[in-house]
Design an enzyme around this catalytic site. Structure first.
Site, PDB file in Angstrom:
ATOM      1  CG  ASP A 141      10.478   9.076  -3.518  1.00 28.33           C
ATOM      2  OD1 ASP A 141      11.120   8.039  -3.762  1.00 28.33           O
ATOM      3  OD2 ASP A 141      10.571  10.119  -4.204  1.00 28.33           O
ATOM      4  CE  LYS A 196      13.199  12.496  -3.343  1.00 30.06           C
ATOM      5  NZ  LYS A 196      13.656  12.621  -4.722  1.00 30.06           N
TER       6      LYS A 196
HETATM    7  O1  C5P Z   1       5.523   5.215  -6.421  1.00 34.39           O
HETATM    8  P1  C5P Z   1       5.236   6.468  -7.155  1.00 34.39           P
HETATM    9  O2  C5P Z   1       3.761   6.656  -7.418  1.00 34.39           O
HETATM   10  O3  C5P Z   1       5.850   7.673  -6.544  1.00 34.39           O
HETATM   11  O4  C5P Z   1       5.923   6.316  -8.562  1.00 34.39           O
HETATM   12  C1  C5P Z   1       5.589   7.130  -9.647  1.00 34.39           C
HETATM   13  C2  C5P Z   1       6.058   6.448 -10.920  1.00 34.39           C
HETATM   14  O5  C5P Z   1       7.486   6.483 -10.971  1.00 34.39           O
HETATM   15  C3  C5P Z   1       5.681   5.006 -11.047  1.00 34.39           C
HETATM   16  O6  C5P Z   1       4.440   4.867 -11.659  1.00 34.39           O
HETATM   17  C4  C5P Z   1       6.786   4.468 -11.930  1.00 34.39           C
HETATM   18  O7  C5P Z   1       6.519   4.783 -13.282  1.00 34.39           O
HETATM   19  C5  C5P Z   1       7.984   5.279 -11.524  1.00 34.39           C
HETATM   20  N1  C5P Z   1       8.852   4.638 -10.521  1.00 34.39           N
HETATM   21  C6  C5P Z   1       9.607   3.542 -10.912  1.00 34.39           C
HETATM   22  N2  C5P Z   1      10.438   2.939 -10.008  1.00 34.39           N
HETATM   23  C7  C5P Z   1      10.532   3.408  -8.741  1.00 34.39           C
HETATM   24  C8  C5P Z   1       9.781   4.534  -8.335  1.00 34.39           C
HETATM   25  C9  C5P Z   1       8.952   5.121  -9.265  1.00 34.39           C
HETATM   26  O8  C5P Z   1       9.535   3.103 -12.067  1.00 34.39           O
HETATM   27  N3  C5P Z   1      11.369   2.806  -7.884  1.00 34.39           N
END
Ligand code: C5P
Length: 328
Positions: free
Chosen positions: A150, A16
């Site tokens: 994502d 993406k």
């Molecule tokens: O959800 P994911 O594990 O991909 O997110 C990784 C990190 O990115 C989270 O721990 C957070 O610190 C940050 N994040 C965030 N807000 C989002 C997506 C990700 O703060 N909408």
């Protein structure tokens, strides 16, 4: 009737690009509220899932291509486990035997291109298909969101306005035609939490201008935009990422590489997601490929600096609508 459990499943897991990424607030759970236009790219990983040998008690994963890090931490295995737990066990539930997964990594890793999340979505859907298991879209979405912010986007993998933590999706028509895109990924892996942490330290929330650009683009892509019209907006889009200043602080040298790319290509250069992938837009794949040649020459000549462990990955691809490639 063929046994669904014996059918190997092959899926494309597209990358993406965030054409815009506005951080509109911080949530109590530490995540951030986003307003972001996501589009799928033709660049894709390839995932195959087959029944493991009868003696195998665990799911397995074999990866070729880009180094994806430790296998036990790979989101493909996490997604298969999540799919199994969501289907559950018991009378009336299909059996969920162990799977042998093979992943061909063509998307640079930890690069802001969503490769790991896309692999996870492909593994979630692929495992359900391999087992012949049904899961309604609401439970599928919840399972996807539990793997990563994502992942929900990649369940459909079509252009979308992504809000909330990543779970609120509004499908968009997207771009007519196949605009070319050049991706330049320095060989430094970025941890997304680090970029958000620096973002919180320097600002706490975007200043609102990126959100305005994001809302405007979402409206335009809702009706569909031509490749030429998208390229005409490249200057605005290149500035429409609230995480860019934080990523520049996390990766010393990213700013210099961005400037050198702008000089070499004479085009606005944007960053996808939390970086470090930098992009430029073109009306066609052929023009993106020509630009890739220019960047390769400039890297070889030293006029574009090398960051991290070696020369950057330079990939020319296209923005798609995600419908025609059978990726969903
Ligand atoms: O959800 P994911 O594990 O991909 O997110 C990784 C990190 O990115 C989270 O721990 C957070 O610190 C940050 N994040 C965030 N807000 C989002 C997506 C990700 O703060 N909408």
């Amino acid at each position: 009737m063929p046994d669904a459990r014996l059918t190997p499943v092959i899926r494309l897991a597209p990358a993406k690009l965030n054409l815009t990424l506005a951080v509109v607030g911080r949530r109590e759970d530490g995540f951030h509220e986003l307003h972001s236009v996501f589009v799928p790219l033709t660049l894709a990983d390839r995932l195959s899932l087959a029944p493991a040998r009868a003696s195998a008690r665990e799911d397995s994963l074999h990866v070729t291509g880009f180094d994806a890090g430790p296998i036990p931490e790979n989101l493909v295995l996490r997604a298969i486990a999540t799919a199994r737990a969501t289907v559950g066990e018991g009378p009336g539930r299909p059996p969920t035997p162990s799977l042998a997964a093979r992943l061909e990594k063509r998307i640079p890793v930890a690069a802001g291109l969503g490769g790991g999340s896309s692999d996870a979505a492909a593994a979630l859907g692929g495992a359900l298909e391999a087992w012949g298991a049904e899961l309604d879209s609401e439970r599928r979405l919840r399972a996807a969101a539990s793997i990563g912010s994502d992942v929900p986007f990649f369940l459909r993998g079509t252009p979308a306005l992504v809000e909330g933590r990543g779970e609120r999706l509004t499908p968009l028509k997207g771009v007519h035609g196949h605009p070319g895109i050049l991706l330049v990924t320095p060989r430094v892996a970025i941890r997304t939490p680090d970029v958000f942490a620096v973002f919180d330290g320097i600002r706490g929330a975007g200043d609102g201008s990126v959100r305005m650009s994001s809302e405007h683009l979402a409206q335009e892509l809702g009706n569909g935009l031509s490749a030429t019209d998208l390229v005409a907006r490249a200057g605005v889009l290149a500035s429409a990422n609230d995480l860019l200043p934080a990523a520049i602080l996390v990766v010393p040298g990213l700013q210099g590489m961005k400037r050198a790319l702008t000089r070499t290509l004479g085009r606005a250069v944007g960053m996808s997601g939390s970086g470090p992938t930098l992009w430029t837009l073109y009306p066609s794949l052929a023009e993106a490929q020509a630009a890739a040649g220019l960047v390769e020459a400039a890297v070889a000549a030293g006029t574009i600096p090398t960051l991290g462990d070696g020369p950057p990955s330079i990939i020319a691809t296209t923005i798609t609508t995600g419908h025609e490639e059978g990726t969903s």
